[in-house]
Design an enzyme around this catalytic site. Structure first.
Site, PDB file in Angstrom:
ATOM      1  CD1 TRP A  45      -3.029   1.404   0.884  1.00  0.00           C
ATOM      2  CD2 TRP A  45      -1.434   2.444   2.054  1.00  0.00           C
ATOM      3  NE1 TRP A  45      -3.486   2.656   1.207  1.00  0.00           N
ATOM      4  CE2 TRP A  45      -2.529   3.316   1.913  1.00  0.00           C
ATOM      5  CE3 TRP A  45      -0.313   2.885   2.753  1.00  0.00           C
ATOM      6  CZ2 TRP A  45      -2.543   4.600   2.465  1.00  0.00           C
ATOM      7  CZ3 TRP A  45      -0.315   4.165   3.281  1.00  0.00           C
ATOM      8  CH2 TRP A  45      -1.426   5.007   3.144  1.00  0.00           C
ATOM      9  CG  HIS A  46       3.352   2.327   3.330  1.00  0.00           C
ATOM     10  ND1 HIS A  46       2.620   1.359   3.954  1.00  0.00           N
ATOM     11  CD2 HIS A  46       3.374   3.383   4.172  1.00  0.00           C
ATOM     12  CE1 HIS A  46       2.224   1.813   5.137  1.00  0.00           C
ATOM     13  NE2 HIS A  46       2.668   3.037   5.291  1.00  0.00           N
ATOM     14  N   GLY A  47       3.835   1.722  -1.264  1.00  0.00           N
ATOM     15  CA  GLY A  47       4.504   2.058  -2.516  1.00  0.00           C
ATOM     16  C   GLY A  47       4.744   0.844  -3.367  1.00  0.00           C
TER      17      GLY A  47
ATOM     18  CG  PHE B  13       3.053   6.422   0.901  1.00  0.00           C
ATOM     19  CD1 PHE B  13       4.083   6.067   0.049  1.00  0.00           C
ATOM     20  CD2 PHE B  13       3.338   6.684   2.222  1.00  0.00           C
ATOM     21  CE1 PHE B  13       5.381   5.973   0.524  1.00  0.00           C
ATOM     22  CE2 PHE B  13       4.629   6.592   2.710  1.00  0.00           C
ATOM     23  CZ  PHE B  13       5.661   6.236   1.862  1.00  0.00           C
TER      24      PHE B  13
END
Lengths: 472, 86
Positions: A315-317, A472
């Site tokens: 999800w963060h990257g 993000f």
């Protein structure tokens, strides 16, 4: 628009003044227009993507509420696919195509998918998650479908939390847009205090630390283990002050207009275990994953936990480094749960229960170091760089700190002194949620607040540096 | 029916020990209606610890989705009873 920019410094007072001057029935329209403007300062045309998403989820909500049986499931699926599909297209397409290309090239198969040349719409991961939260809650019967398209659009676009959360639940936010709101001195004062506190964390600590972290991590090959260890500690401080500072500003801005957004942090670096850390770091994302993903998995707890943390990393990257960060936290969680009984026996054996302060300090230090170690892949550019940094960090032969930093060393000392002040204040507020209030009678309090503003203005780094979590 | 009732009582007794152990609180008394709201610190993580202990004590296995559907202790006991009866 960045919270720490001149643009926002003019935008916000105008919106605030207008908000309390116009009749109640137009307030939503003002907030919606302001939010659209706020978003369009980044890349104007992307607002169309958001509008499409809003229309899909708005329609899905109404149909899910009215329909029965399979039709409800189909519309929930349609909403989830639209959100995840959009996120996938903008955020993960190039990552997936690069990995597929590498996979096929390993099989000596010439298979090339062209890369997409598009920028990621700002905060897409945040508002797609908030939108999914709406349709899921309507599906579960915990939220009535919103009939007013403008109000629903405002739920997705509300500018204080549009680009980096907190990821709100419809039950907490939607009804607030309908409530009558007159100016309130206490809420305005609390809101502004929180904004100044957030700016202090962002401009005095995070952005000043970023200079050193960027210098070392930007050229990690040139620095030894000692420098990399220090840079990793500094990054831990930087990212906390950056993200929780952003959240303070978001909550403060909303509070001045008498909205209450959910808390996202609760002194995470004082946590005594990894489990406790996740209950106090980016709370709105953790609860999202636990409520909507973890709870639906037909696996044993450890498999579900690992999966959720891997997903949270992704999800963060779109980079394996974030997946590794998630995997490390998932691994920490599983091991900490599995060793609970052994650790308890060890405490009894060593009579540590008789030295609660020592035990607590040890737990806090150990947790912080585990979290800090996981920041190495989080901050590094690639897995190979992560590996090289880890090797240097655990090669205890060279302890000399290089003293030839290019950046101005005074900035670092200012940031560290400010971080120490932040630590002392957080330690003193035992149960308070990030909110800041000083004891003492009004004149003394006002002096403290004035000093705080002065510190931010004089010592803050105002070069409109973006917030880490905006990417993000 | 009497046998079934007794085994449910036994499950209750053992589950109470599990709860007391996980929450480190010997004052905990369970009833069918006891839910996460009634016990301080009962969150998703505590549910995992409860499940692990319950798995050890009763010799059964739980899936994440089964645990997250539980609304109160009564339902927890029912799931254990059901698993033991299989």
């Amino acid at each position: 628009m960045l919270f720490n920019s001149l643009h926002f410094l003019t935008f916000f007072p105008i919106v605030l003044a207008a908000y309390f001057s116009i009749p109640q029935r137009w307030k939503w329209l003002l907030l919606l227009s302001a939010s659209c403007y706020f978003y369009m300062v980044f890349i104007p045309k992307y607002i169309l993507v958001l509008f499409a998403l809003i229309l899909i989820d708005y329609t899905a909500g109404i149909i899910i509420e009215r329909a029965q049986g399979r039709r409800r499931k189909r519309w929930l699926a349609a909403s989830l696919i639209a959100n995840i599909g959009l996120l996938g297209f903008f955020k993960y397409f190039n990552f997936a195509s690069a990995n597929l290309a590498a996979f096929f090239s390993a099989l000596h198969c010439g298979f090339v998918i062209p890369n997409l040349d598009v920028a990621l719409p700002l905060g897409l991961s945040f508002h797609t998650f908030q939108s999914m939260s709406y349709t899921i809650e309507v599906y579960r019967g915990a939220q009535k479908a919103e009939r007013h398209l403008g109000m629903y659009a405002l739920y997705v676009l509300f500018f204080p939390q549009l680009v980096a959360g907190p990821i709100e639940r419809p039950q907490n936010l939607l009804h607030q847009f309908y409530e009558r709101r007159e100016f309130d001195y206490q809420d305005a004062a609390d809101g502004f205090k929180r904004i100044v506190w957030g700016l202090f964390k962002k401009t005095v600590i995070a952005d000043r630390l970023a200079v050193f972290v960027n210098e070392v991590y930007g050229n990690s090959g040139a620095y030894n283990g000692a420098a990399l260890i220090v840079a990793t500690y500094l990054f831990a401080l930087q990212i906390y002050c950056d993200f929780s500072g952003y959240t303070d500003i978001a909550l403060g801005v909303a509070r001045t207009m008498r909205f209450k957004l959910g808390e996202n942090f609760n002194r995470p670096y004082f946590s005594r275990s990894i489990g406790e850390f996740w209950k106090s770091w980016h709370i709105s994302l953790t609860t999202w994953f636990f409520d909507y993903v973890y709870s639906a998995l037909p696996w044993r707890w450890y498999a579900s936990l690992l999966f959720v943390f891997l997903l949270s990393g992704l999800w963060h990257g779109a980079n394996w480094t974030f997946v590794l960060w998630g995997a490390m936290h998932g691994f920490y969680m599983v091991v900490s749960i599995l060793t609970r009984e052994t650790r308890r026996r060890m405490v009894a054996f060593l009579h540590l229960d008789r030295a609660p302060v020592l035990r607590k300090t040890w737990q806090q230090l150990a947790t912080f170091h585990l979290v800090a170690l996981a920041y190495v892949p989080f901050r590094a550019k690639s897995l190979s760089e992560t590996w090289a940094i880890m090797v240097k960090i655990f090669n205890f032969s060279d302890w000399r700190l290089p003293l030839h930093f290019k950046s101005d060393i005074t900035g670092l000392w200012i940031a560290l002194a400010a971080a120490l002040l932040l630590g002392c204040i957080e330690r003193a507020q035992r149960d308070a949620w990030g909110s800041i209030s000083f004891p003492g009678k009004p004149p003394i309090r006002w002096v403290v607040y004035f000093a705080m503003v002065l510190i931010v203005v004089c010592l803050g780094k105002f070069e409109a540096q973006s917030f880490v979590y905006f990417q993000f | 029916m009497a046998l079934r009732q007794r085994s449910r009582d036994e499950i209750y007794k053992e589950l109470t020990d599990v709860f007391r152990d996980v929450f480190d609180d010997n004052q905990i008394d369970l009833s069918d209606e006891t839910s996460a709201k009634d016990i301080a610190g009962w969150d998703s993580l505590a549910t995992i610890n409860l499940a692990i202990e319950a798995e050890r004590v009763f010799g059964v296995k739980f899936l994440t989705t089964e645990l997250s559907r539980l609304k109160n202790v009564g339902e927890f006991v029912s799931v254990i009873t059901q698993k033991l009866g299989r």
